[in-house]
Write an enzyme that holds these catalytic residues in place. Structure first.
Site, PDB file in Angstrom:
ATOM      1  N   LEU A 162      74.557  49.980  26.644  1.00  0.00           N
ATOM      2  CA  LEU A 162      75.750  49.137  26.808  1.00  0.00           C
ATOM      3  C   LEU A 162      76.246  48.681  25.437  1.00  0.00           C
ATOM      4  O   LEU A 162      77.447  48.560  25.196  1.00  0.00           O
ATOM      5  CB  LEU A 162      75.440  47.928  27.691  1.00  0.00           C
ATOM      6  CG  LEU A 162      76.649  47.021  27.926  1.00  0.00           C
ATOM      7  CD1 LEU A 162      77.705  47.703  28.766  1.00  0.00           C
ATOM      8  CD2 LEU A 162      76.230  45.715  28.566  1.00  0.00           C
ATOM      9  N   TYR A 163      75.303  48.438  24.532  1.00  0.00           N
ATOM     10  CA  TYR A 163      75.676  48.057  23.161  1.00  0.00           C
ATOM     11  C   TYR A 163      76.616  49.113  22.573  1.00  0.00           C
ATOM     12  O   TYR A 163      77.697  48.795  22.065  1.00  0.00           O
ATOM     13  CB  TYR A 163      74.422  47.910  22.303  1.00  0.00           C
ATOM     14  CG  TYR A 163      74.715  47.812  20.827  1.00  0.00           C
ATOM     15  CD1 TYR A 163      75.337  46.675  20.310  1.00  0.00           C
ATOM     16  CD2 TYR A 163      74.391  48.849  19.957  1.00  0.00           C
ATOM     17  CE1 TYR A 163      75.629  46.588  18.954  1.00  0.00           C
ATOM     18  CE2 TYR A 163      74.679  48.766  18.612  1.00  0.00           C
ATOM     19  CZ  TYR A 163      75.300  47.634  18.113  1.00  0.00           C
ATOM     20  OH  TYR A 163      75.586  47.552  16.777  1.00  0.00           O
ATOM     21  N   ALA A 164      76.184  50.373  22.658  1.00  0.00           N
ATOM     22  CA  ALA A 164      76.991  51.479  22.123  1.00  0.00           C
ATOM     23  C   ALA A 164      78.345  51.534  22.818  1.00  0.00           C
ATOM     24  O   ALA A 164      79.384  51.740  22.170  1.00  0.00           O
ATOM     25  CB  ALA A 164      76.242  52.791  22.301  1.00  0.00           C
ATOM     26  N   THR A 187      80.023  49.100  24.129  1.00  0.00           N
ATOM     27  CA  THR A 187      80.937  48.031  23.686  1.00  0.00           C
ATOM     28  C   THR A 187      81.480  48.312  22.286  1.00  0.00           C
ATOM     29  O   THR A 187      82.610  47.966  21.965  1.00  0.00           O
ATOM     30  CB  THR A 187      80.288  46.621  23.712  1.00  0.00           C
ATOM     31  OG1 THR A 187      79.133  46.612  22.858  1.00  0.00           O
ATOM     32  CG2 THR A 187      79.886  46.221  25.117  1.00  0.00           C
TER      33      THR A 187
END
Ligand SMILES: O=C(O)[C@H]1O[C@H](OP(=O)(O)OP(=O)(O)OC[C@H]2O[C@@H](n3ccc(=O)[nH]c3=O)[C@H](O)[C@@H]2O)[C@H](O)[C@@H](O)[C@@H]1O
Length: 437
Positions: A248-250, A252
């Site tokens: 999810l980091y990637a 965002t």
């Protein structure tokens, strides 16, 4: 059954077809009903007015609406003394200097970039919310360091649009170095909303403020090597696909790149995204492997080293902080002006994306061996299968674009960089943080 029928009869079957019952009892009941309705109506109006009054009245120090953060505390900003500090910190002190708002200034990269800018005479104002994603005392120590070099950090959140517009009102920033973010690949499993809050909502809030600022600043901001996700073509080039994020980091960060594009397209904001590759060094982030491996090796605690299927190597293109800082400064120096005014685009503006890596991936097990030599302690290693937590197998940057256009040329290998990190770590934690700096 009859009772039930009469009740049903009192319900209008269609507008204007309400059957009046003339009995006095029902008449009184209706009068009572209508006064009750009037009372309810006026109470509602009264409550609505109170609500509007409280929500519209300006507050000098508004608190950010922040459901996803665990601890943000309250911020104090505003007033003549505060504005004076803001202006003084942002004042340009060299001949062709720039004036930069650095978001995430108490963070790892933010602290180093702010120091470097200040050292060459640029105006620098920091902004940071000092959240507790990792030990806030480390952020406070970085703040003290910046304070000594004349950089003031405003305490506040990038989602606070009132604060942002105030900052742009007080200072005509030429540039924004946007480094405030929810970092870390694995933590997204625990607190997904924090990534949306900082990396998406926060970015939009910042771009909105930049778009309305007069003059509009040029923006350089931190994207991530993680946008390459499951891409298997190496080394990673800016032209490669980035539509398969593994965390999810990637996702965002990738969303951030697309959002940046729209603000460039609609409002003429000059935007440069820097895809950082696993940045490490002194004053680093305790949530990163090289940092907590050092801590755990010294404590004699077992460390988990990830490996891919069939004993495949997991590797990272570890990049030393000083090289990253040079890349950031070069990006700021080559950024063209934004073209909009009054929230309107006046012409096409610059839009750039660069990899900032080291171009020499190192297996995580080699990173541990270097740390063992530097710390003179053998690590208690446990090799485990790469968990399904968002981590990718390897990263490797193609930096030819940054080399060509920014003059970016990383010069620190992992051994040299970790030596500097370990020296800082031992001094910072053994001297009870006093020896740091
Ligand atoms: O390049 C980037 O853009 C990203 O780099 C790092 O992410 P990562 O490379 O995963 O860095 P670490 O969390 O320090 O992990 C380094 C390596 O150690 C491995 N690792 C991690 C933890 C662990 O317990 N064991 C282990 O072997 C990871 O799989 C990875 O290969 C940062 O944490 C991100 O914020 C940043 O955006």
């Amino acid at each position: 059954m009859l009772k039930h029928m009469s009740y049903l009869d009192n319900i209008p079957s269609a507008p204007g077809k309400f059957k009046m019952d003339k009995s006095p009892y029902v008449h009184n009941k209706l009068r009572w009903h209508s006064s009750l309705m009037k009372l309810t109506f006026w109470s509602f109006i009264f409550l609505a007015l109170i609500f509007i009054f409280f929500y519209r009245s300006p507050s000098p120090n508004p608190l950010p609406q922040d459901p996803s953060r665990r601890s943000l505390g309250t911020y104090n900003w505003g007033g003549p003394a505060w504005e004076k500090r803001v202006r003084s910190s942002a004042r340009i002190r060299s001949h062709d200097g720039i004036s930069v708002l650095v978001t995430g200034a108490a963070g790892f990269v933010g602290t180093h970039v702010s120091t470097a800018l200040k050292r060459r005479g640029d105006g620098v104002l920091g902004l940071d919310n000092f959240n507790d994603y990792y030990d806030p005392s480390l952020k406070r120590a970085r703040q003290a360091l910046l304070d000594r070099s004349g950089v003031f950090i405003v305490e506040g959140d990038i989602n606070d649009s009132t604060l942002l517009s105030k900052l742009f009102e007080v200072v005509a920033f030429t540039h924004v170095m946007h480094l405030a973010a929810q970092a870390g690949v694995r933590y997204a499993l625990e607190n997904p909303s924090s990534y949306v809050h900082s990396n998406i909502a926060g970015l939009v809030s910042l771009l909105e403020a930049c778009k309305s600022a007069n003059p509009q600043p040029a923006i350089v901001w931190a994207s991530s090597s993680s946008v390459y996700g499951l891409n298997s073509k190496v080394p990673f080039s800016e032209k490669d696909r980035t539509d398969q994020p593994a965390s999810l980091y990637a996702a965002t960060k990738k969303a951030g790149e697309e959002i940046a594009h729209t603000y460039n397209h609609i409002y003429g904001l000059s935007l440069t995204a820097l895809r950082f590759f696993t940045v490490y060094g002194p004053w680093g982030r305790p949530d990163m492997a090289y940092f907590f491996f050092t801590r755990d090796i010294l404590k004699g605690k077992t460390i988990s080293i990830f490996e891919a299927a069939n004993h495949g190597t997991v590797a990272r293109d570890f990049t030393y902080i000083d090289d990253i800082v040079k890349g950031c400064l070069a990006a700021l120096d080559t950024a063209e002006k934004s073209t909009g005014t009054g929230g309107k685009k006046k012409g096409p503006a610059q839009f750039r994306i660069y990899n900032l890596g080291n171009t020499s991936p190192v297996p995580v097990s080699d990173l541990v061996s270097i740390l063992e030599r530097l710390l003179k302690v053998n690590a208690k290693r446990k090799v485990i299968k790469l968990p399904q937590n968002g981590d990718v197998r390897f990263t490797h940057a193609n930096i030819s674009l940054a080399q060509r256009e920014l003059g970016y040329k990383p010069s620190t290998d992992l051994q040299t960089g970790l030596k500097k990190f370990v020296r800082w770590y031992l001094s910072y934690y053994s001297g009870e943080k006093k020896a740091a700096g």
